[in-house]
Motif scaffolding. Structure first.
Motif, PDB file in Angstrom:
ATOM      1  N   ARG A 219       0.844  -1.191   0.000  1.00  0.00           N
ATOM      2  CA  ARG A 219       0.000   0.000   0.000  1.00  0.00           C
ATOM      3  C   ARG A 219       0.883   1.246   0.000  1.00  0.00           C
ATOM      4  NH1 ARG A 219      -4.606   1.211   4.465  1.00  0.00           N
ATOM      5  NH2 ARG A 219      -4.978   3.363   3.877  1.00  0.00           N
ATOM      6  N   LYS A 220       2.017   1.136   0.695  1.00  0.00           N
ATOM      7  CA  LYS A 220       2.924   2.276   0.765  1.00  0.00           C
ATOM      8  C   LYS A 220       3.769   2.393  -0.497  1.00  0.00           C
ATOM      9  CE  LYS A 220       6.117   2.276   4.114  1.00  0.00           C
ATOM     10  NZ  LYS A 220       6.572   2.495   5.490  1.00  0.00           N
ATOM     11  N   VAL A 221       4.052   1.225  -1.115  1.00  0.00           N
ATOM     12  CA  VAL A 221       4.887   1.203  -2.313  1.00  0.00           C
ATOM     13  C   VAL A 221       4.023   0.754  -3.484  1.00  0.00           C
ATOM     14  CG1 VAL A 221       7.013   0.312  -3.320  1.00  0.00           C
ATOM     15  CG2 VAL A 221       6.821   0.549  -0.845  1.00  0.00           C
ATOM     16  N   GLY A 222       3.475   1.704  -4.193  1.00  0.00           N
ATOM     17  CA  GLY A 222       2.584   1.372  -5.307  1.00  0.00           C
ATOM     18  C   GLY A 222       3.367   0.946  -6.529  1.00  0.00           C
ATOM     19  N   MET A 223       2.678   0.230  -7.446  1.00  0.00           N
ATOM     20  CA  MET A 223       3.389  -0.223  -8.641  1.00  0.00           C
ATOM     21  C   MET A 223       2.540  -0.026  -9.885  1.00  0.00           C
ATOM     22  SD  MET A 223       5.265  -3.835  -9.221  1.00  0.00           S
ATOM     23  CE  MET A 223       6.872  -3.816  -9.983  1.00  0.00           C
ATOM     24  N   ILE A 224       3.191   0.396 -10.949  1.00  0.00           N
ATOM     25  CA  ILE A 224       2.513   0.554 -12.234  1.00  0.00           C
ATOM     26  C   ILE A 224       3.242  -0.305 -13.262  1.00  0.00           C
ATOM     27  CG2 ILE A 224       2.117   2.173 -14.129  1.00  0.00           C
ATOM     28  CD1 ILE A 224       1.987   3.504 -10.702  1.00  0.00           C
ATOM     29  N   PHE A 225       2.473  -1.033 -14.054  1.00  0.00           N
ATOM     30  CA  PHE A 225       3.063  -2.015 -14.947  1.00  0.00           C
ATOM     31  C   PHE A 225       3.195  -1.468 -16.368  1.00  0.00           C
ATOM     32  CE2 PHE A 225       1.231  -4.115 -11.397  1.00  0.00           C
ATOM     33  CZ  PHE A 225       2.029  -5.217 -11.135  1.00  0.00           C
ATOM     34  N   GLN A 226       3.959  -2.208 -17.155  1.00  0.00           N
ATOM     35  CA  GLN A 226       4.189  -1.771 -18.526  1.00  0.00           C
ATOM     36  C   GLN A 226       2.888  -1.710 -19.314  1.00  0.00           C
ATOM     37  OE1 GLN A 226       6.951  -4.267 -20.575  1.00  0.00           O
ATOM     38  NE2 GLN A 226       6.856  -3.086 -22.459  1.00  0.00           N
ATOM     39  N   LYS A 227       2.145  -2.811 -19.220  1.00  0.00           N
ATOM     40  CA  LYS A 227       0.875  -2.854 -19.939  1.00  0.00           C
ATOM     41  C   LYS A 227      -0.205  -2.372 -18.984  1.00  0.00           C
ATOM     42  CE  LYS A 227      -1.567  -6.109 -22.681  1.00  0.00           C
ATOM     43  NZ  LYS A 227      -2.334  -7.061 -21.903  1.00  0.00           N
ATOM     44  N   PRO A 228      -1.023  -1.404 -19.413  1.00  0.00           N
ATOM     45  CA  PRO A 228      -2.098  -0.951 -18.529  1.00  0.00           C
ATOM     46  C   PRO A 228      -2.947  -2.142 -18.107  1.00  0.00           C
ATOM     47  CG  PRO A 228      -2.016   0.409 -20.519  1.00  0.00           C
ATOM     48  CD  PRO A 228      -1.052  -0.719 -20.717  1.00  0.00           C
ATOM     49  N   ASN A 229      -3.209  -2.274 -16.802  1.00  0.00           N
ATOM     50  CA  ASN A 229      -3.975  -3.443 -16.352  1.00  0.00           C
ATOM     51  C   ASN A 229      -5.124  -3.052 -15.431  1.00  0.00           C
ATOM     52  OD1 ASN A 229      -2.383  -2.659 -14.247  1.00  0.00           O
ATOM     53  ND2 ASN A 229      -1.453  -4.627 -13.883  1.00  0.00           N
ATOM     54  N   PRO A 230      -6.030  -2.196 -15.932  1.00  0.00           N
ATOM     55  CA  PRO A 230      -7.192  -1.888 -15.086  1.00  0.00           C
ATOM     56  C   PRO A 230      -8.021  -3.144 -14.879  1.00  0.00           C
ATOM     57  CG  PRO A 230      -7.505  -0.999 -17.289  1.00  0.00           C
ATOM     58  CD  PRO A 230      -6.117  -1.568 -17.241  1.00  0.00           C
ATOM     59  N   PHE A 231      -8.737  -3.203 -13.762  1.00  0.00           N
ATOM     60  CA  PHE A 231      -9.628  -4.338 -13.537  1.00  0.00           C
ATOM     61  C   PHE A 231     -10.816  -4.231 -14.481  1.00  0.00           C
ATOM     62  CE2 PHE A 231      -7.991  -3.711  -9.052  1.00  0.00           C
ATOM     63  CZ  PHE A 231      -7.056  -4.727  -9.162  1.00  0.00           C
ATOM     64  N   PRO A 232     -11.361  -5.358 -14.911  1.00  0.00           N
ATOM     65  CA  PRO A 232     -12.534  -5.307 -15.797  1.00  0.00           C
ATOM     66  C   PRO A 232     -13.783  -4.898 -15.024  1.00  0.00           C
ATOM     67  CG  PRO A 232     -11.890  -7.578 -15.402  1.00  0.00           C
ATOM     68  CD  PRO A 232     -10.882  -6.725 -14.702  1.00  0.00           C
ATOM     69  N   LEU A 233     -13.709  -3.781 -14.355  1.00  0.00           N
ATOM     70  CA  LEU A 233     -14.832  -3.250 -13.584  1.00  0.00           C
ATOM     71  C   LEU A 233     -15.065  -1.834 -14.089  1.00  0.00           C
ATOM     72  CD1 LEU A 233     -13.384  -4.191 -10.077  1.00  0.00           C
ATOM     73  CD2 LEU A 233     -15.011  -5.544 -11.379  1.00  0.00           C
ATOM     74  N   SER A 234     -15.975  -1.127 -13.459  1.00  0.00           N
ATOM     75  CA  SER A 234     -16.191   0.253 -13.880  1.00  0.00           C
ATOM     76  C   SER A 234     -14.996   1.109 -13.452  1.00  0.00           C
ATOM     77  CB  SER A 234     -17.472   0.796 -13.261  1.00  0.00           C
ATOM     78  OG  SER A 234     -17.268   1.050 -11.895  1.00  0.00           O
ATOM     79  N   ILE A 235     -14.899   2.275 -14.075  1.00  0.00           N
ATOM     80  CA  ILE A 235     -13.815   3.199 -13.740  1.00  0.00           C
ATOM     81  C   ILE A 235     -13.849   3.498 -12.241  1.00  0.00           C
ATOM     82  CG2 ILE A 235     -12.984   5.556 -14.096  1.00  0.00           C
ATOM     83  CD1 ILE A 235     -14.234   5.367 -16.931  1.00  0.00           C
ATOM     84  N   HIS A 236     -15.043   3.775 -11.762  1.00  0.00           N
ATOM     85  CA  HIS A 236     -15.190   4.140 -10.363  1.00  0.00           C
ATOM     86  C   HIS A 236     -14.786   3.000  -9.444  1.00  0.00           C
ATOM     87  CE1 HIS A 236     -17.460   4.935  -6.611  1.00  0.00           C
ATOM     88  NE2 HIS A 236     -17.054   6.156  -6.836  1.00  0.00           N
ATOM     89  N   ARG A 237     -15.244   1.796  -9.752  1.00  0.00           N
ATOM     90  CA  ARG A 237     -14.942   0.652  -8.886  1.00  0.00           C
ATOM     91  C   ARG A 237     -13.460   0.317  -8.863  1.00  0.00           C
ATOM     92  NH1 ARG A 237     -18.035  -2.555  -5.981  1.00  0.00           N
ATOM     93  NH2 ARG A 237     -16.598  -4.279  -5.894  1.00  0.00           N
TER      94      ARG A 237
END
Ligand SMILES: Nc1ncnc2c1ncn2[C@@H]1O[C@H](COP(=O)(O)OP(=O)(O)OP(=O)(O)O)[C@@H](O)[C@H]1O
Ligand SMILES: [Mg+2]
Lengths: 285, 291
Positions: free
Chosen positions: A115-133
């Protein structure tokens, strides 16, 4: 974190790109280490991938990790939030301190660490949920009970990544309906919403079109000061543009090794090591 | 499809031959299915014309040789059996899939899958035998006669758990791995990731599997024939012996004639339409997921 009049002022920034309250942070970094790595060695199923890495990451700075493919940059990055734990057969030796705490210590809460050390990946990996969720669910899972608090954090994070104006009226649409660049910014917002102090980014722009890449790049520059950012990039020009510090990795004795670490300017303009010089001038790698 | 021309129906390239062969096989299969439907409808038609749809629903009882053609008790029994079996098999099947994919230790995964496939492949008559010899006497000890709605529900549930499990596994596995890394990197535990990300993402595939399993339960004949008692009456309790539409056809077809015979075809037609409807619903769920 509240959104005041600053929000509107920031909205007048560069076209198509708004900067939220993050500009409120200090101008740049302080030479005070938040991550200390000592004698780090990582192996996959007994095959070493990284050896003898000693490195300090400074608070509020952007540190770029550069080097040829397979030299262990991603491995280094994912050992910092212990995502390596999830790879079967992966062994990590050495000491990593975050905020002075050994992350391999016996009573470390890995979920709190991530939670303190966030990570962003090469390929965008949003969850298949709504933007808000996508943003709301992690907050809820991390025990943010108050709905108002969640909503204001979501709004702040989306503003930080310049997405608020683009998605404010379609928060309930699937995140996968966004463009690649928007998805990547959503993923960054998803990390920011948990209010981490450190962000790890593994080639965050390389799967994006040039325009989106530029937007994300500007955003990373905007994170400087408020967040400590460690970013892997193959784009040396980008590293020069965004980073305060740079670390150069290379494969030596069939395992990745840290060759040189310095301020970004010195590493590119006056490298101490021949390998670095050859790499940054494009003569190797 | 709009640009389909007659000439493109005939193959010129190797790809063309394969497409032509596959197309021909598909046409043959659906053609045969259509012929079967037409045949059943043709056989049912005399009853539909002379007795009328309404009486199949309004006649209180089933004495086809005495002019009483009420299908409602058997329809209700079929529904109760399928719904009861689904109530058990849907959660168990999904749980089986989740367990195998995310909780079972490595060495257990392959044998466990083998077990599920074995259950899926067990002939229903064998399950019926087991139900008859083991389950029915057990139930009879609680409340005689034993052969009852609950006996049918339990064995049907056993039969369709693999259907739900296999479909759920496919749906769960099609959730991209990157979702797991993202969830882990956000500090979500395994349960949080499963509940909030993976299951919602797989929802429609799982629902499709459940509908398909429901269609299977509704159409199953052998098991219900062997262990539900075959008495035509409304299923008013779990221990009530009932007769399903399917067993009714199997039991009476051998000697039925005239309107009796035609009304059996009517119940067959009704079953077919119900099962089609369920499979269609399952299919649309899956298409939506891939849209
Ligand atoms: N999950 C894994 N299992 C086995 N070996 C791995 C795994 N991940 C990485 N490696 C190995 O570790 C070494 C370093 O890989 P790593 O992904 O860290 O390199 P990288 O510098 O990020 O490369 P790139 O620039 O191509 O992303 C490579 O030799 C790679 O084959
Ligand atoms: Mg990498």
């Amino acid at each position: 974190m509240t959104l005041g009049p600053k929000d509107e002022a920031a909205g007048e920034g560069a076209a198509g790109y708004t900067v939220g309250p993050m500009l409120a942070g200090p101008e740049c970094c302080t030479p005070e280490p938040v991550i200390g790595v000592r004698g780090l060695a990582v192996s996959y199923a007994g095959v070493p991938a990284l050896k003898h890495v000693d490195l300090d990451i400074y608070k509020g700075c952007v540190t770029a990790l550069i080097g040829p493919s397979g030299c262990g940059k991603s491995t280094f990055l994912s050992s910092l939030n212990r995502l390596t734990d999830l790879v079967a057969g992966c062994r990590v030796a050495g000491r990593i301190e975050v905020d002075g705490v050994d992350i391999h210590g016996p009573d470390v809460d890995v979920q709190a660490l991530r939670r303190k050390v966030g990570m962003i990946f090469q390929k965008p990996n949003p969850f298949p949920l709504s933007i808000h969720r996508n943003l709301d669910m992690p907050l809820r899972e991390h025990g943010v009970r108050s709905r108002d608090e969640r909503e204001s954090r979501i709004r702040a994070a989306l503003s930080d990544v310049g997405l608020w104006e683009e998605v404010a009226d379609r928060l309930d649409e699937p995140a996968l309906s966004l463009s690649g660049g928007q998805q990547q910014r959503l993923c960054i917002a998803r990390a920011l919403v948990l209010q981490p102090s450190i962000l790890l980014m593994d080639e965050p722009c390389s799967a994006l079109d040039p325009l989106s890449a530029e937007t994300v790049e500007k955003m990373i520059v905007g994170l400087r000061g408020r967040y400590t950012v460690v970013v892997v990039t193959h784009n040396l020009a980008q590293a020069r543009r965004i980073a305060n510090f740079a670390a150069f990795f290379w494969v030596r004795d069939r395992a990745g090794a840290l060759i040189e670490f310095d301020t970004c300017q010195r590493l590119f303009e006056a490298p101490a090591h021949d390998l670095t010089a050859a790499y940054v001038t494009g003569r190797s790698g | 499809m709009t640009s389909l021309r007659i000439s493109s129906l005939f193959p010129r390239t190797p790809d063309g031959y394969i497409a032509f062969g596959l197309g021909a096989a598909a046409c043959l299969a659906s053609g045969i299915l259509l012929l079967i439907l037409i045949f059943v409808f043709g056989e049912a038609w005399p009853a539909l014309r002379t007795i009328g749809v309404v009486r199949f629903l309004s006649d209180g009882a089933w004495y086809p040789t005495d002019g009483a053609f009420g299908l409602v008790p058997m329809l209700a029994a079929s529904f109760a059996l399928a719904a009861g079996a689904l109530t058990i098999a849907a959660p168990v099947g999904v749980a089986v899939a989740i367990f195998r994919l995310h909780y079972a230790p490595g060495w257990m995964k392959a044998p466990y899958r083998g077990l599920v496939l074995l259950l899926a492949g067990t002939p229903s008559v064998v399950l019926g035998l087991w139900g008859l010899m083991v389950l029915v006497p057990l139930i009879a000890r609680i409340e005689p006669p034993g052969a009852s709605l609950i006996a049918g529900i339990l064995v049907l549930a056993l039969m369709i758990v693999p259907t739900v499990a296999i479909a759920s596994e496919a749906a769960l596995e099609s959730v991209p791995r990157s979702c797991w890394s993202a969830a882990n990197a956000l500090g979500l535990g395994r349960e949080a990731a499963l509940l909030n990300v993976v299951l919602p993402a797989a929802r429609e595939g799982i629902a499709g599997g459940i509908l398909l399993a429901g269609a299977r339960a509704l159409g199953e004949t052998m098991v219900v024939l062997m262990i539900t008692g075959n008495i035509v009456q409304m299923p008013d309790g779990l221990f009530t012996p009932v007769r399903a539409l399917t067993s009714n056809i199997a039991l009476e077809m051998a000697y039925a004639t005239g309107d009796h015979r035609a009304s059996l075809f009517v119940s067959g037609l009704a079953l077919t339409l119900l099962v089609f409807l369920l499979s269609f619903a399952a299919g649309t769920g899956r298409r939506r997921r891939h849209a």
